[in-house]
Scaffold this motif. Sequence first.
Motif, PDB file in Angstrom:
ATOM      1  N   ILE A  26       0.839  -1.199   0.000  1.00 57.39           N
ATOM      2  CA  ILE A  26       0.000   0.000   0.000  1.00 57.39           C
ATOM      3  C   ILE A  26       0.872   1.247   0.000  1.00 57.39           C
ATOM      4  N   LEU A  27       1.983   1.200   0.740  1.00 58.23           N
ATOM      5  CA  LEU A  27       2.901   2.339   0.762  1.00 58.23           C
ATOM      6  C   LEU A  27       3.505   2.591  -0.615  1.00 58.23           C
ATOM      7  N   ALA A  70     -10.656  13.510  -5.887  1.00 58.91           N
ATOM      8  CA  ALA A  70     -11.660  13.985  -4.937  1.00 58.91           C
ATOM      9  C   ALA A  70     -13.017  13.351  -5.195  1.00 58.91           C
ATOM     10  N   LEU A  71     -13.404  13.241  -6.471  1.00 60.90           N
ATOM     11  CA  LEU A  71     -14.700  12.655  -6.809  1.00 60.90           C
ATOM     12  C   LEU A  71     -14.819  11.210  -6.327  1.00 60.90           C
ATOM     13  N   MET A  72     -13.695  10.521  -6.226  1.00 58.62           N
ATOM     14  CA  MET A  72     -13.712   9.103  -5.868  1.00 58.62           C
ATOM     15  C   MET A  72     -13.786   8.850  -4.368  1.00 58.62           C
ATOM     16  N   GLN A  73     -13.652   9.879  -3.533  1.00 57.12           N
ATOM     17  CA  GLN A  73     -13.504   9.626  -2.110  1.00 57.12           C
ATOM     18  C   GLN A  73     -14.711   8.951  -1.461  1.00 57.12           C
ATOM     19  N   ILE A  74     -15.919   9.388  -1.790  1.00 58.10           N
ATOM     20  CA  ILE A  74     -17.101   8.736  -1.203  1.00 58.10           C
ATOM     21  C   ILE A  74     -17.246   7.305  -1.701  1.00 58.10           C
ATOM     22  N   PRO A  75     -17.133   7.038  -3.023  1.00 56.38           N
ATOM     23  CA  PRO A  75     -17.166   5.642  -3.468  1.00 56.38           C
ATOM     24  C   PRO A  75     -16.057   4.797  -2.848  1.00 56.38           C
ATOM     25  N   VAL A  76     -14.876   5.364  -2.691  1.00 56.33           N
ATOM     26  CA  VAL A  76     -13.771   4.616  -2.073  1.00 56.33           C
ATOM     27  C   VAL A  76     -14.119   4.228  -0.650  1.00 56.33           C
ATOM     28  N   GLY A  77     -14.789   5.130   0.077  1.00 58.82           N
ATOM     29  CA  GLY A  77     -15.183   4.810   1.445  1.00 58.82           C
ATOM     30  C   GLY A  77     -16.083   3.595   1.501  1.00 58.82           C
ATOM     31  N   VAL A  78     -17.059   3.537   0.596  1.00 61.56           N
ATOM     32  CA  VAL A  78     -17.970   2.385   0.548  1.00 61.56           C
ATOM     33  C   VAL A  78     -17.203   1.129   0.152  1.00 61.56           C
ATOM     34  N   MET A  79     -16.336   1.238  -0.833  1.00 60.05           N
ATOM     35  CA  MET A  79     -15.590   0.077  -1.329  1.00 60.05           C
ATOM     36  C   MET A  79     -14.653  -0.481  -0.257  1.00 60.05           C
ATOM     37  N   ASP A  81     -15.049  -0.470   2.966  1.00 57.77           N
ATOM     38  CA  ASP A  81     -15.803  -1.234   3.960  1.00 57.77           C
ATOM     39  C   ASP A  81     -16.341  -2.534   3.381  1.00 57.77           C
ATOM     40  N   ARG A  82     -16.770  -2.495   2.152  1.00 58.21           N
ATOM     41  CA  ARG A  82     -17.406  -3.683   1.575  1.00 58.21           C
ATOM     42  C   ARG A  82     -16.382  -4.713   1.099  1.00 58.21           C
ATOM     43  N   TYR A  83     -15.294  -4.234   0.490  1.00 64.18           N
ATOM     44  CA  TYR A  83     -14.329  -5.157  -0.117  1.00 64.18           C
ATOM     45  C   TYR A  83     -12.953  -5.159   0.557  1.00 64.18           C
ATOM     46  N   GLY A  84     -12.682  -4.165   1.408  1.00 60.55           N
ATOM     47  CA  GLY A  84     -11.403  -4.121   2.118  1.00 60.55           C
ATOM     48  C   GLY A  84     -10.320  -3.408   1.314  1.00 60.55           C
ATOM     49  N   PRO A  85      -9.232  -2.985   1.986  1.00 64.56           N
ATOM     50  CA  PRO A  85      -8.146  -2.275   1.315  1.00 64.56           C
ATOM     51  C   PRO A  85      -7.478  -3.076   0.205  1.00 64.56           C
ATOM     52  N   ARG A  86      -7.340  -4.386   0.385  1.00 69.51           N
ATOM     53  CA  ARG A  86      -6.611  -5.208  -0.588  1.00 69.51           C
ATOM     54  C   ARG A  86      -7.267  -5.150  -1.966  1.00 69.51           C
ATOM     55  N   LEU A  87      -8.548  -5.486  -2.036  1.00 71.55           N
ATOM     56  CA  LEU A  87      -9.238  -5.496  -3.325  1.00 71.55           C
ATOM     57  C   LEU A  87      -9.475  -4.083  -3.856  1.00 71.55           C
ATOM     58  N   THR A  88      -9.840  -3.159  -2.967  1.00 73.00           N
ATOM     59  CA  THR A  88     -10.141  -1.796  -3.402  1.00 73.00           C
ATOM     60  C   THR A  88      -8.911  -1.140  -4.018  1.00 73.00           C
ATOM     61  N   MET A 128      -6.259   6.259   1.835  1.00 68.72           N
ATOM     62  CA  MET A 128      -7.308   5.789   2.719  1.00 68.72           C
ATOM     63  C   MET A 128      -7.107   4.318   3.085  1.00 68.72           C
ATOM     64  N   SER A 129      -6.610   3.519   2.148  1.00 67.10           N
ATOM     65  CA  SER A 129      -6.326   2.109   2.442  1.00 67.10           C
ATOM     66  C   SER A 129      -5.275   1.993   3.531  1.00 67.10           C
ATOM     67  N   ALA A 130      -4.236   2.829   3.432  1.00 68.65           N
ATOM     68  CA  ALA A 130      -3.185   2.807   4.452  1.00 68.65           C
ATOM     69  C   ALA A 130      -3.735   3.214   5.809  1.00 68.65           C
ATOM     70  N   LEU A 131      -4.601   4.258   5.835  1.00 73.61           N
ATOM     71  CA  LEU A 131      -5.166   4.691   7.114  1.00 73.61           C
ATOM     72  C   LEU A 131      -6.109   3.652   7.699  1.00 73.61           C
ATOM     73  N   VAL A 132      -6.889   2.984   6.845  1.00 74.89           N
ATOM     74  CA  VAL A 132      -7.784   1.932   7.337  1.00 74.89           C
ATOM     75  C   VAL A 132      -6.963   0.780   7.933  1.00 74.89           C
ATOM     76  N   LEU A 133      -5.899   0.380   7.264  1.00 73.71           N
ATOM     77  CA  LEU A 133      -5.037  -0.673   7.804  1.00 73.71           C
ATOM     78  C   LEU A 133      -4.435  -0.247   9.133  1.00 73.71           C
ATOM     79  N   ALA A 134      -4.000   1.026   9.230  1.00 74.79           N
ATOM     80  CA  ALA A 134      -3.439   1.511  10.490  1.00 74.79           C
ATOM     81  C   ALA A 134      -4.486   1.480  11.596  1.00 74.79           C
ATOM     82  N   ALA A 135      -5.725   1.891  11.271  1.00 78.20           N
ATOM     83  CA  ALA A 135      -6.788   1.892  12.271  1.00 78.20           C
ATOM     84  C   ALA A 135      -7.112   0.480  12.759  1.00 78.20           C
ATOM     85  N   ARG A 136      -6.948  -0.523  11.871  1.00 80.75           N
ATOM     86  CA  ARG A 136      -7.290  -1.897  12.239  1.00 80.75           C
ATOM     87  C   ARG A 136      -6.123  -2.643  12.877  1.00 80.75           C
ATOM     88  N   TRP A 137      -4.898  -2.238  12.576  1.00 83.28           N
ATOM     89  CA  TRP A 137      -3.741  -3.016  13.001  1.00 83.28           C
ATOM     90  C   TRP A 137      -2.988  -2.436  14.200  1.00 83.28           C
TER      91      TRP A 137
END
Length: 418
Positions: A26-27, A70-79, A81-88, A128-137
Amino acid sequence: MTQHPTTPSSSSSHGLKTFLTVLIPILLAFSLSQFFRSAQALLAEPLRAELMVSPEQLGLISGSFHFAFALMQIPVGVMLDRYGPRLTNGCLMLATVVGVLIFANAQSVVGLMIGQAVIGLGCSAAFMSALVLAARWVAPEKFAATSGLIVSFSLLGVLASATPLAALVESHGWRMVYYGLAGLSVFAVILDFLFVRDTPPGRAKADQKGETVVEALRGMISVWKNRQVWLLCGVAFFSYPTILTVRGLWGGPYLHDVFDLGPVGVGNILLIMTVGMILGPPTYGQLSRKWAGKTHGLIVFAVLVGAVACLLQAFVGPVGVGVAAVLLLLHGFLGSSATLNYAASREAVAEHQIGRALTTINLATFTGLFVLQGIAGLIIGQYEAGSPDGYRAMFVFLGVGLGVAGISFWFGARRKKG
């Protein structure tokens, strides 16, 4: 985007080596994202020479990345949660490969804008994927410091877009460089699918509940009603975007036109600013951890220092290239408050709204990048080509914007406490 609390036990049940193995792909994607959004400062001269790109068009080309991002940020948030950082992140990075190839083959401003927009879309999930991983790990109290290190390591991409990029463009041409970057992006996708894991060992994926688009939008509206988030959005709109407006686009033409530096000379000075940008986020992350409750004060300090640096660059910087370099270093180091913005947004909302708050701040940041870089191009374009007055007006605009954002945030935060 909903995130669940990371308990101390979960953060200690896995080793640092495992977490780094998960995070490094991710980095790499985040570093590539930083590179692509910063490279225009070194590509400005080749693009002006080969395709007759004007200052206004340079702003639009660079801003296309940030607009799509910027336009992708809301869809990325949903993705996420639904699919996780790896797939997204892995799937979106495939779009990055396509965008890089479009950019490398572009023969017009429109082609360059389309390439940059597709690259921005593809890179939109990395941070956002990196921050989600940090929040979970990692444990919650270590989030600010960890996010600071994440931003710092990602800035190796900005570092590569300075002197190394200048040397490669001189020796191989910018199109060939971008073909190489397409290959590196493919490598990042492969590493993502091989090594990224969405949750720590022992934590079941079943505890992550996905959201529909409607639920995500309702959650976003809830966050947008939070006054502290609005104040942080004002800061985010100017703080990091101002740094990248200089480092990522107009710093290169400024150094070339005002001091008559060649590509490598420009790259060397931008490298100095990048070093400051790398050191700043982890420094602020550690300070916010050490001085609990002082995050708002640190944000105000960083923003106002950035404002002063821009104003000094406008009126004192042209005295000499050494003075300009020092001011760029100070702005990069002391003005890098992006980590603090994300940490403060996490503190401003309930636990189940953290993801949406992070996404909102990211949305404000990249909207600011699109707007500020475009306005800077319009300002510079009002003056004779290469005139120092155009860059002076740009730095004044950025400095005033930062000052207003910092003062507004300071008084807004104090009023809440009162």
